[in-house]
Design a protein around this motif. Structure first.
Motif, PDB file in Angstrom:
ATOM      1  N   TYR A   8       5.199 -49.764  19.348  1.00 22.61           N
ATOM      2  CA  TYR A   8       6.026 -48.802  18.698  1.00 22.61           C
ATOM      3  C   TYR A   8       6.929 -48.241  19.506  1.00 22.61           C
ATOM      4  O   TYR A   8       6.988 -47.885  20.662  1.00 22.61           O
ATOM      5  CB  TYR A   8       5.330 -48.196  17.606  1.00 22.61           C
ATOM      6  N   PHE A   9       7.950 -47.876  18.613  1.00 23.39           N
ATOM      7  CA  PHE A   9       9.301 -47.025  19.416  1.00 23.39           C
ATOM      8  C   PHE A   9       8.821 -45.424  18.991  1.00 23.39           C
ATOM      9  O   PHE A   9       8.894 -45.239  18.056  1.00 23.39           O
ATOM     10  CB  PHE A   9      10.378 -47.593  19.082  1.00 23.39           C
ATOM     11  N   THR A  10       9.406 -44.449  20.176  1.00 20.63           N
ATOM     12  CA  THR A  10       9.129 -43.154  19.882  1.00 20.63           C
ATOM     13  C   THR A  10      10.307 -42.556  20.771  1.00 20.63           C
ATOM     14  O   THR A  10      11.179 -43.308  21.161  1.00 20.63           O
ATOM     15  CB  THR A  10       7.489 -42.674  19.777  1.00 20.63           C
ATOM     16  N   ARG A  11      10.109 -41.117  20.955  1.00 26.07           N
ATOM     17  CA  ARG A  11      10.783 -40.523  22.072  1.00 26.07           C
ATOM     18  C   ARG A  11       9.861 -39.890  22.896  1.00 26.07           C
ATOM     19  O   ARG A  11       8.862 -39.019  22.456  1.00 26.07           O
ATOM     20  CB  ARG A  11      11.706 -39.464  21.307  1.00 26.07           C
ATOM     21  N   VAL A  13      -5.764 -49.108  28.594  1.00 26.50           N
ATOM     22  CA  VAL A  13      -5.507 -48.530  27.445  1.00 26.50           C
ATOM     23  C   VAL A  13      -4.021 -48.720  26.787  1.00 26.50           C
ATOM     24  O   VAL A  13      -3.877 -48.607  25.766  1.00 26.50           O
ATOM     25  CB  VAL A  13      -6.188 -47.152  27.377  1.00 26.50           C
ATOM     26  N   GLY A  14      -3.030 -48.541  27.808  1.00 29.51           N
ATOM     27  CA  GLY A  14      -1.951 -48.338  27.367  1.00 29.51           C
ATOM     28  C   GLY A  14      -0.841 -48.614  28.225  1.00 29.51           C
ATOM     29  O   GLY A  14      -0.877 -48.605  29.470  1.00 29.51           O
ATOM     30  N   ALA A  15       0.494 -48.823  27.732  1.00 26.94           N
ATOM     31  CA  ALA A  15       1.587 -48.919  28.727  1.00 26.94           C
ATOM     32  C   ALA A  15       2.813 -48.086  28.116  1.00 26.94           C
ATOM     33  O   ALA A  15       2.897 -48.055  26.843  1.00 26.94           O
ATOM     34  CB  ALA A  15       2.051 -50.316  29.008  1.00 26.94           C
ATOM     35  N   LEU A  16       3.761 -47.619  28.912  1.00 27.78           N
ATOM     36  CA  LEU A  16       4.979 -47.047  28.467  1.00 27.78           C
ATOM     37  C   LEU A  16       6.133 -47.219  29.400  1.00 27.78           C
ATOM     38  O   LEU A  16       6.098 -47.369  30.451  1.00 27.78           O
ATOM     39  CB  LEU A  16       4.635 -45.435  28.673  1.00 27.78           C
ATOM     40  N   LYS A  17       7.310 -47.514  28.373  1.00 23.11           N
ATOM     41  CA  LYS A  17       8.433 -47.553  28.922  1.00 23.11           C
ATOM     42  C   LYS A  17       9.330 -46.636  28.428  1.00 23.11           C
ATOM     43  O   LYS A  17       9.733 -46.487  27.413  1.00 23.11           O
ATOM     44  CB  LYS A  17       9.207 -49.270  28.651  1.00 23.11           C
ATOM     45  N   THR A  18       9.966 -45.800  29.447  1.00 22.91           N
ATOM     46  CA  THR A  18      11.170 -44.760  29.044  1.00 22.91           C
ATOM     47  C   THR A  18      11.816 -44.482  30.100  1.00 22.91           C
ATOM     48  O   THR A  18      11.288 -44.352  31.436  1.00 22.91           O
ATOM     49  CB  THR A  18      10.449 -43.588  28.296  1.00 22.91           C
ATOM     50  N   ASN A  19      13.169 -44.150  29.942  1.00 27.72           N
ATOM     51  CA  ASN A  19      13.925 -43.640  30.901  1.00 27.72           C
ATOM     52  C   ASN A  19      14.011 -44.351  32.377  1.00 27.72           C
ATOM     53  O   ASN A  19      14.061 -43.413  33.458  1.00 27.72           O
ATOM     54  CB  ASN A  19      13.588 -41.947  31.109  1.00 27.72           C
ATOM     55  N   GLY A  20      13.749 -45.521  32.371  1.00 30.87           N
ATOM     56  CA  GLY A  20      13.813 -46.329  33.509  1.00 30.87           C
ATOM     57  C   GLY A  20      12.686 -46.391  34.299  1.00 30.87           C
ATOM     58  O   GLY A  20      12.727 -46.727  35.605  1.00 30.87           O
ATOM     59  N   THR A  21      11.824 -46.118  33.697  1.00 28.76           N
ATOM     60  CA  THR A  21      10.240 -46.358  34.106  1.00 28.76           C
ATOM     61  C   THR A  21       9.295 -46.894  33.288  1.00 28.76           C
ATOM     62  O   THR A  21       9.418 -47.273  32.336  1.00 28.76           O
ATOM     63  CB  THR A  21       9.347 -44.772  34.538  1.00 28.76           C
ATOM     64  N   PHE A  22       8.226 -47.689  34.162  1.00 33.26           N
ATOM     65  CA  PHE A  22       7.263 -48.293  33.406  1.00 33.26           C
ATOM     66  C   PHE A  22       5.842 -47.845  33.817  1.00 33.26           C
ATOM     67  O   PHE A  22       5.624 -48.186  35.021  1.00 33.26           O
ATOM     68  CB  PHE A  22       7.375 -49.984  33.421  1.00 33.26           C
ATOM     69  N   ASP A  23       5.079 -47.473  32.927  1.00 33.05           N
ATOM     70  CA  ASP A  23       3.831 -46.668  33.318  1.00 33.05           C
ATOM     71  C   ASP A  23       2.612 -47.470  32.766  1.00 33.05           C
ATOM     72  O   ASP A  23       2.881 -47.932  31.495  1.00 33.05           O
ATOM     73  CB  ASP A  23       3.775 -45.323  32.796  1.00 33.05           C
TER      74      ASP A  23
END
Length: 262
Positions: A23-26, A95-105
């Motif tokens: 899903y998309f968020t901020r 458990v999860g992954a995050l893409k935001t502001n030029g990073t991938f976690d």
């Protein structure tokens, strides 16, 4: 979706359903995309798996939202596969992954303490162009999963909406065609339900049925309908409006459905 099994010492295996969603968020007021295993919600926090492991890379080529470009996507997928394989060999749960502001976690939980810095250094030898960072912390309550990665109510419903739309698309549905879209809701009292009915009729909904059911504290069921298309923006806007109205009348929203239109 397949299941994974993790075994704690002197205890039977834990079954973990693989129910991944995005899903998309901020995050920090920047556009963000989160992918996580919703199936963990029913079993977490898992006893002894109290070490949160974090791995992050700096993207080399981003789009206007700070996400991965199509060109860089295969390289990021390979890094994710390599890191995940190495960490999961140590008994970690992804458990999860995050893409935001030029990073991938990437986020994991482990029972045993692992040297993520050493492990990542070995893996990233095969990806020398990328800068990366690692971190571990004790997170007994899995707060990073529940309080950060897990979707809020509106975001969670967006995931469910997408799943319904995907199923409709598989059946050849044309989302632009208007048809009656049904919604189900539950309320704590008959008076709450009646107040909601009045409000929903003012915005074009028709009441289809009212029943009293066994559903915890929300025994007063309501089924309403409105003619509309089921384009992505339309269905999300309609559902979010109904969720807000339902909460204002001490109720809960329980999903929607519609006939296939071709």
């Amino acid at each position: 979706m397949f299941n994974k099994f993790f075994k704690k010492k002197s205890e039977k295996s834990i079954e973990i359903k693989q129910d991944w969603a995005s899903y998309f968020t901020r995050v920090d007021d920047k556009p963000a995309s989160i992918r996580l295993n919703l199936g963990l919600n029913s079993v977490a926090p898992i006893e002894k798996y109290e070490n949160r492991v974090w791995f992050s890379i700096q993207l080399l080529d981003t789009d206007s939202n700070g996400f991965t470009t199509r060109e860089e996507f295969p390289a990021i997928c390979q890094i994710e596969n390599d890191i995940s394989e190495a960490i999961e060999k140590k008994g970690a749960i992804a458990v999860g992954a995050l893409k935001t502001n030029g990073t991938f976690d990437l986020y994991f939980y482990t029972a045993a303490t692992i040297d993520i810095a050493e492990l990542a250094a070995a893996v990233m030898q095969n990806h020398p162009d990328y800068r990366y960072a690692t971190d571990t912390k004790v997170d007994t309550n899995w707060s990073d999963y529940f309080d950060f990665l897990y979707p809020a109510e509106f975001e969670y419903q967006t995931i469910l909406n997408q799943r319904v739309l995907t199923n409709l698309d598989k059946e050849g549905d044309n989302p632009a065609i208007e048809r009656a879209v049904d919604h189900w809701l539950y309320f704590q009292t008959a008076a709450d339900r009646t107040a909601f009915i009045r409000a929903s009729e003012n915005i074009g909904y028709k009441t289809l049925s009212q029943e009293k059911v066994t559903k915890d504290n929300y025994a007063f069921q309501l089924n309403i309908s409105k003619v509309s298309n089921v384009n992505w923006n339309t269905i999300n806007d309609n559902v979010w409006e109904l969720i807000t109205m339902t909460k204002e009348n001490n109720g809960v929203y329980d999903g929607w459905g519609c006939p296939i239109a071709k």
